[in-house]
Design an enzyme around this catalytic site. Structure first.
Site, PDB file in Angstrom:
ATOM      1  CG  ASN A   6      -1.676   1.189   1.497  1.00 40.43           C
ATOM      2  OD1 ASN A   6      -1.482   2.276   1.099  1.00 40.43           O
ATOM      3  ND2 ASN A   6      -3.262   1.000   1.756  1.00 40.43           N
ATOM      4  CG  HIS A   9       0.954   6.547   4.516  1.00 36.66           C
ATOM      5  ND1 HIS A   9      -0.018   7.619   4.911  1.00 36.66           N
ATOM      6  CD2 HIS A   9       0.312   5.442   5.063  1.00 36.66           C
ATOM      7  CE1 HIS A   9      -1.057   6.994   5.640  1.00 36.66           C
ATOM      8  NE2 HIS A   9      -0.754   5.652   5.515  1.00 36.66           N
ATOM      9  NE  ARG A  17       7.827  21.816   1.371  1.00 32.15           N
ATOM     10  CZ  ARG A  17       9.131  21.872   1.752  1.00 32.15           C
ATOM     11  NH1 ARG A  17       9.719  20.958   2.839  1.00 32.15           N
ATOM     12  NH2 ARG A  17       9.981  22.612   1.254  1.00 32.15           N
ATOM     13  CG  HIS A  42      -8.236   4.321   1.254  1.00 30.04           C
ATOM     14  ND1 HIS A  42      -8.281   3.910   2.738  1.00 30.04           N
ATOM     15  CD2 HIS A  42      -9.371   4.410   0.783  1.00 30.04           C
ATOM     16  CE1 HIS A  42      -9.548   4.410   2.921  1.00 30.04           C
ATOM     17  NE2 HIS A  42     -10.248   4.530   2.094  1.00 30.04           N
ATOM     18  NE  ARG A  44      -8.467   7.528   4.556  1.00 33.17           N
ATOM     19  CZ  ARG A  44      -9.385   7.220   5.471  1.00 33.17           C
ATOM     20  NH1 ARG A  44     -10.213   8.076   5.576  1.00 33.17           N
ATOM     21  NH2 ARG A  44      -9.098   6.415   6.352  1.00 33.17           N
ATOM     22  NE  ARG A  48      -7.338  11.363   5.372  1.00 39.25           N
ATOM     23  CZ  ARG A  48      -8.099  10.851   6.586  1.00 39.25           C
ATOM     24  NH1 ARG A  48      -7.178  10.278   7.252  1.00 39.25           N
ATOM     25  NH2 ARG A  48      -9.361  11.140   6.961  1.00 39.25           N
ATOM     26  CG  HIS A  49      -3.502   9.006   1.379  1.00 39.19           C
ATOM     27  ND1 HIS A  49      -4.481   8.251   0.796  1.00 39.19           N
ATOM     28  CD2 HIS A  49      -3.802   8.619   2.610  1.00 39.19           C
ATOM     29  CE1 HIS A  49      -5.196   7.528   1.587  1.00 39.19           C
ATOM     30  NE2 HIS A  49      -4.868   7.521   2.708  1.00 39.19           N
ATOM     31  CD  GLU A  69      -7.009  -0.314   1.208  1.00 40.21           C
ATOM     32  OE1 GLU A  69      -7.211   0.802   1.907  1.00 40.21           O
ATOM     33  OE2 GLU A  69      -6.117  -1.006   1.656  1.00 40.21           O
ATOM     34  CB  THR A  99      -5.537   4.964   9.662  1.00 36.01           C
ATOM     35  OG1 THR A  99      -5.656   3.530   8.669  1.00 36.01           O
ATOM     36  CG2 THR A  99      -5.667   4.229  10.940  1.00 36.01           C
ATOM     37  CB  THR A 100      -9.392   2.053   7.315  1.00 37.46           C
ATOM     38  OG1 THR A 100      -9.194   2.673   6.239  1.00 37.46           O
ATOM     39  CG2 THR A 100     -10.642   1.177   7.205  1.00 37.46           C
ATOM     40  CD  GLU A 152      -7.301  -6.116   3.390  1.00 35.69           C
ATOM     41  OE1 GLU A 152      -7.664  -5.609   2.164  1.00 35.69           O
ATOM     42  OE2 GLU A 152      -6.380  -5.441   4.165  1.00 35.69           O
ATOM     43  CG  HIS A 188      -5.093  -1.232   9.413  1.00 31.81           C
ATOM     44  ND1 HIS A 188      -4.815  -0.606  10.499  1.00 31.81           N
ATOM     45  CD2 HIS A 188      -5.730  -0.295   8.635  1.00 31.81           C
ATOM     46  CE1 HIS A 188      -5.011   0.588  10.369  1.00 31.81           C
ATOM     47  NE2 HIS A 188      -5.426   0.907   9.320  1.00 31.81           N
ATOM     48  N   GLY A 189      -1.744  -2.159   9.865  1.00 31.86           N
ATOM     49  CA  GLY A 189      -0.838  -2.213  11.130  1.00 31.86           C
ATOM     50  C   GLY A 189       0.155  -3.237  11.234  1.00 31.86           C
ATOM     51  N   GLY A 210       1.247  -0.969   4.320  1.00 34.55           N
ATOM     52  CA  GLY A 210       1.757  -0.042   3.906  1.00 34.55           C
ATOM     53  C   GLY A 210       2.574   0.886   4.880  1.00 34.55           C
TER      54      GLY A 210
HETATM   55  N1  PXP Z   1      -5.741  -2.852   4.348  1.00 35.81           N
HETATM   56  C1  PXP Z   1      -6.839  -2.021   4.442  1.00 35.81           C
HETATM   57  C2  PXP Z   1      -8.069  -2.286   3.863  1.00 35.81           C
HETATM   58  C3  PXP Z   1      -6.509  -0.686   4.574  1.00 35.81           C
HETATM   59  O1  PXP Z   1      -7.692   0.379   4.660  1.00 35.81           O
HETATM   60  C4  PXP Z   1      -5.022  -0.382   5.211  1.00 35.81           C
HETATM   61  C5  PXP Z   1      -4.954   1.093   5.325  1.00 35.81           C
HETATM   62  O2  PXP Z   1      -4.844   1.959   4.414  1.00 35.81           O
HETATM   63  C6  PXP Z   1      -4.311  -1.321   5.067  1.00 35.81           C
HETATM   64  C7  PXP Z   1      -4.488  -2.697   4.744  1.00 35.81           C
HETATM   65  C8  PXP Z   1      -2.771  -1.057   5.220  1.00 35.81           C
HETATM   66  O3  PXP Z   1      -2.668  -0.666   6.756  1.00 35.81           O
HETATM   67  P1  PXP Z   1      -1.407  -0.108   7.128  1.00 35.81           P
HETATM   68  O4  PXP Z   1      -0.856   1.134   6.277  1.00 35.81           O
HETATM   69  O5  PXP Z   1      -1.150   0.133   8.530  1.00 35.81           O
HETATM   70  O6  PXP Z   1      -0.187  -1.002   6.760  1.00 35.81           O
END
Ligand code: PXP
Length: 235
Positions: A6, A9, A17, A42, A44, A48-49, A69, A99-100, A152, A188-189, A210
């Site tokens: 992902n 970021h 910037r 993603h 959004r 924002r990104h 996403e 974040t989600t 997921e 996630h995380g 990500g």
């Molecule tokens: N999967 C989903 C559905 C997400 O929304 C995110 C965050 O955008 C991630 C995975 C990746 O999470 P992380 O950035 O914490 O690794």
């Protein structure tokens, strides 16, 4: 197990910037060169990104699958139909969240999700749903005539504060998803430490990662770029 990278970021840094760099496409190409099996972004509501043009640009130029996403809104579904990514992952979205924060609450979303699954099936886009490792939520999937291709599992709860109990919830959810004959991904995380543990869980076929990758990339790259700059300014 596949790795989805992902790159949201990278765009966060660019937007901070209002520059044209770092370019998410370049990040995707480096990730793919290093072995990423697919790229996730993603889009959004508040952009924002990742921005609309990033999504089109990635779809046009990367040689792996693109996983987009999005929230379950008309606007996003229309964009998905135009981009035609390999898959969309439906996520809940709150404007004020960092974040989600959680998975979809599918208790009241079954009809909406059923329509999205049909709509995307007709245009050849796979559908993934982002759901907490909660069997009560997952049970609602049994009501769907056409199942999503992928579920997921949201691993944020476990990764933020790991425990055996939370690990078991993910293991049970993956087993349940496999029983319903859907592909099971997780995300996630996740850091390298978490990935070593999560890859032990049967039936999870891909991880989406990500934030930790982009964070680590700073430390792996900073030495080299400072050295180059030092040589430039002192020569
Ligand atoms: N999967 C989903 C559905 C997400 O929304 C995110 C965050 O955008 C991630 C995975 C990746 O999470 P992380 O950035 O914490 O690794």
């Amino acid at each position: 197990m596949k790795l989805g990278v992902n790159i949201d970021h990278v765009a966060t840094l660019r937007n901070a910037r209002k520059t044209s760099y770092p370019d998410p496409l370049k990040a995707a190409e480096i990730a793919i060169d290093a072995g990423a099996d697919f790229i996730t972004v993603h889009l959004r509501e508040d952009r924002r990104h990742i921005r609309d043009e990033d999504v089109f640009n990635l779809k046009k130029n990367i040689k792996t699958e693109l996983n987009l996403e999005i929230a379950a809104t008309e606007e996003m579904l229309e964009i998905a139909k135009k981009v035609k990514p390999y898959s969309i992952c439906i996520v809940p979205e709150k404007r004020e969240e960092l974040t989600t924060e959680g998975g979809l609450d599918i208790t009241n979303m079954c009809n909406t999700l059923a329509n999205i699954i049909e709509e995307m099936y007709d245009v050849g886009i796979k559908v993934s749903l982002f759901i907490n490792p909660n069997i009560d939520q997952l049970k609602h999937l049994e009501k769907l005539k056409r199942k999503p291709d992928i579920i997921e599992i949201h691993t944020g709860g476990y990764c933020d504060n790991p425990s055996e109990e939370k690990f078991k919830l993910i293991t049970n959810a993956a087993e349940y998803i496999n029983k319903l004959k859907m592909e099971c991904h997780a995300g996630h995380g996740i850091t390298c430490t978490h990935a070593k543990r999560i890859k032990e869980i049967p039936h999870i076929s891909a991880l989406n990662i990500g934030h930790s990758l982009v964070s680590e990339a700073i430390f792996y790259g900073l030495h080299s770029v400072v050295k180059t700059m030092k040589m430039t300014v002192s020569s």
